[in-house]
Design an enzyme around this catalytic site. Structure first.
Site, PDB file in Angstrom:
ATOM      1  CE  LYS A 272      35.370  47.009  43.380  1.00 41.89           C
ATOM      2  NZ  LYS A 272      34.415  46.970  44.223  1.00 41.89           N
TER       3      LYS A 272
ATOM      4  CE1 TYR B 200      61.718  24.416  41.544  1.00 39.88           C
ATOM      5  CE2 TYR B 200      60.321  26.010  40.592  1.00 39.88           C
ATOM      6  CZ  TYR B 200      61.234  25.785  41.079  1.00 39.88           C
ATOM      7  OH  TYR B 200      62.581  26.802  41.409  1.00 39.88           O
TER       8      TYR B 200
HETATM    9  C1  LIG Z   1      33.449  46.881  43.439  1.00 38.78           C
HETATM   10  C2  LIG Z   1      32.452  47.733  43.846  1.00 38.78           C
HETATM   11  C3  LIG Z   1      31.795  47.634  42.599  1.00 38.78           C
HETATM   12  C4  LIG Z   1      31.757  47.124  41.099  1.00 38.78           C
HETATM   13  O1  LIG Z   1      31.665  45.402  41.016  1.00 38.78           O
HETATM   14  P1  LIG Z   1      31.978  45.030  39.369  1.00 38.78           P
HETATM   15  O2  LIG Z   1      30.753  44.073  40.049  1.00 38.78           O
HETATM   16  O3  LIG Z   1      33.217  45.169  39.676  1.00 38.78           O
HETATM   17  O4  LIG Z   1      31.304  45.942  38.308  1.00 38.78           O
HETATM   18  C5  LIG Z   1      30.475  48.794  42.820  1.00 38.78           C
HETATM   19  N1  LIG Z   1      29.985  48.899  43.902  1.00 38.78           N
HETATM   20  C6  LIG Z   1      30.595  48.229  44.896  1.00 38.78           C
HETATM   21  C7  LIG Z   1      30.112  49.326  46.296  1.00 38.78           C
HETATM   22  C8  LIG Z   1      31.658  47.535  45.286  1.00 38.78           C
HETATM   23  O5  LIG Z   1      32.936  47.493  46.295  1.00 38.78           O
END
Ligand SMILES: *Cc1c(COP(=O)(O)O)cnc(C)c1O
Length: 368
Positions: free
Chosen positions: A35, A263
């Site tokens: 994702k 800055y």
């Molecule tokens: C993002 C996500 C994962 C993966 O989690 P990590 O901590 O990156 O391994 C697994 N399951 C769901 C439902 C998620 O949203």
């Protein structure tokens, strides 16, 4: 010449990290979570590199699945948030896209009118995160509705997500596993083992919670070589960083004691100092909140960030370094600097830093 600022993506490291996940859960099928553009690493390229190894991919939202299909990725793709749109459900059925059903609206939309073909459904249960998923009191009814829906294929996957797995040995994770087992026991009893499958573990649980390893696991962050744990541990040291964020020195100057840099001049020289300016800033995804002293890596040496991070530049104290020249390459994170260390200095987590590397930074793919 292209700007030196780039994110080098080590695809072989991602494959090695996936195989490490497999070695922790050899009895499970492990979905590679890609994702948010594979946590900033480029979802199409990461999917191409992993597709020979994985049973399926996982993304957060429907659009991310369509991008992968349009790029010719053919493995099943689980959409973790599901969809609230019937035409997307039909696209999913036609294109081996698996949908999470996590609320009543998605459920009703799915069952109210037929889909052509069948669809693979993951039913999300709330075991304590209180973000998505059905409660125990709804489970049996919801499960039966899906089970007897002719366009929902067998088995339905019952799944949940942990709220506190990033602290290993956390009591809450054990409790969540128990809640899940209690919730699913009845379904198992009514339906028999065969028409249901289970999924719980993200990276942190996969590495630290054997009782969470079920038919399917869902590792994400570890594939990119980033520890899911708040405190680094032994196993996470075996992970290989998959992203090197780098840029180059574009200016060098000497300043006197008492002079400020950047800055707001939030850092003052306490001795005559040499300052290097590096072409990366918060518009590239380097965190604005990184504090004085945050390390960068130049020519085999560490040097501290001094002064506020600008939009397009940072300033670094190289007074104690061997000679450094304009054009020298600077690593912001990668093999020499753990992204979680930078995250800690900026009051955030590695997940946020890699997903926020901006579109201005080209991803350059390397094998090695
Ligand atoms: C993002 C996500 C994962 C993966 O989690 P990590 O901590 O990156 O391994 C697994 N399951 C769901 C439902 C998620 O949203």
């Amino acid at each position: 010449m292209p700007r030196a600022a780039q994110a080098i993506i080590h695809l072989d490291a991602i494959i090695a990290n996936y195989l490490l996940a497999q070695s922790f859960a050899p009895q499970s099928k492990n979905i590679a979570i890609i994702k948010a553009d594979a946590y900033g690493h480029g979802s199409v390229q990461v999917a191409l590199a992993l597709q020979a190894y994985v049973p399926a991919f996982g993304v957060a939202i429907f659009e991310e699945a369509v991008i992968l299909r349009d790029a010719g990725i053919t493995k099943p793709i689980l959409v973790l948030q599901g969809t609230n749109d019937k035409s997307e459900m039909q696209y999913a059925a036609n294109n081996s896209i698996w949908l999470m059903v996590q609320n009543e609206r998605q459920l009703q939309l799915l069952i109210e009118s037929p889909l052509t073909g069948v669809i693979n459904i993951w039913l999300k249960l709330d075991t304590g995160m209180h973000r998505l998923g059905f409660q125990e009191s709804d489970l049996e009814r919801v499960y039966q509705q899906l089970k007897y829906c002719p366009w929902v294929s067998d088995p339905i996957v019952l799944c949940s997500h942990f709220s506190c797995a990033s602290a290993p040995n956390e009591e809450e994770t054990v409790l969540a596993v128990e809640r899940f087992q209690t919730m699913t026991k009845r379904i198992k009893k009514i339906m028999g083992q065969l028409s249901v499958a289970f999924s719980l573990a993200n990276s942190a649980a996969l590495l630290s919670q054997p009782s969470a390893l079920l038919h399917w696991n869902r590792p994400g962050i570890m594939l990119y070589g980033i520890s899911p744990f708040d405190e680094p541990d032994k196993t996470s040291l075996a992970l290989q960083p998959a992203m090197t964020l780098q840029s180059s020195v574009i200016a060098i100057r000497e300043i006197n004691t008492g002079e400020g840099v950047g800055y707001g001049k939030n850092w003052l020289a306490t001795r005559p100092s040499i300052i290097a300016t590096v072409a990366i800033g918060y518009a590239d995804g380097f965190p604005r909140h990184a504090t004085n002293g945050t390390p960068v890596y130049i020519n085999g040496q560490f040097a501290p960030l001094v002064g506020n991070v600008s939009m397009d530049m940072i300033t670094v104290d190289i007074t104690d370094c061997h000679p450094i020249a304009i054009g020298d390459i600077v690593e912001l994170w990668g093999k020499n600097i753990n992204v979680n260390e930078i995250a800690q200095r900026a009051g955030t987590i590695g997940y946020e830093l890699v997903t926020r590397v901006s579109a201005r930074i080209p991803r350059v793919y390397a094998n090695g």
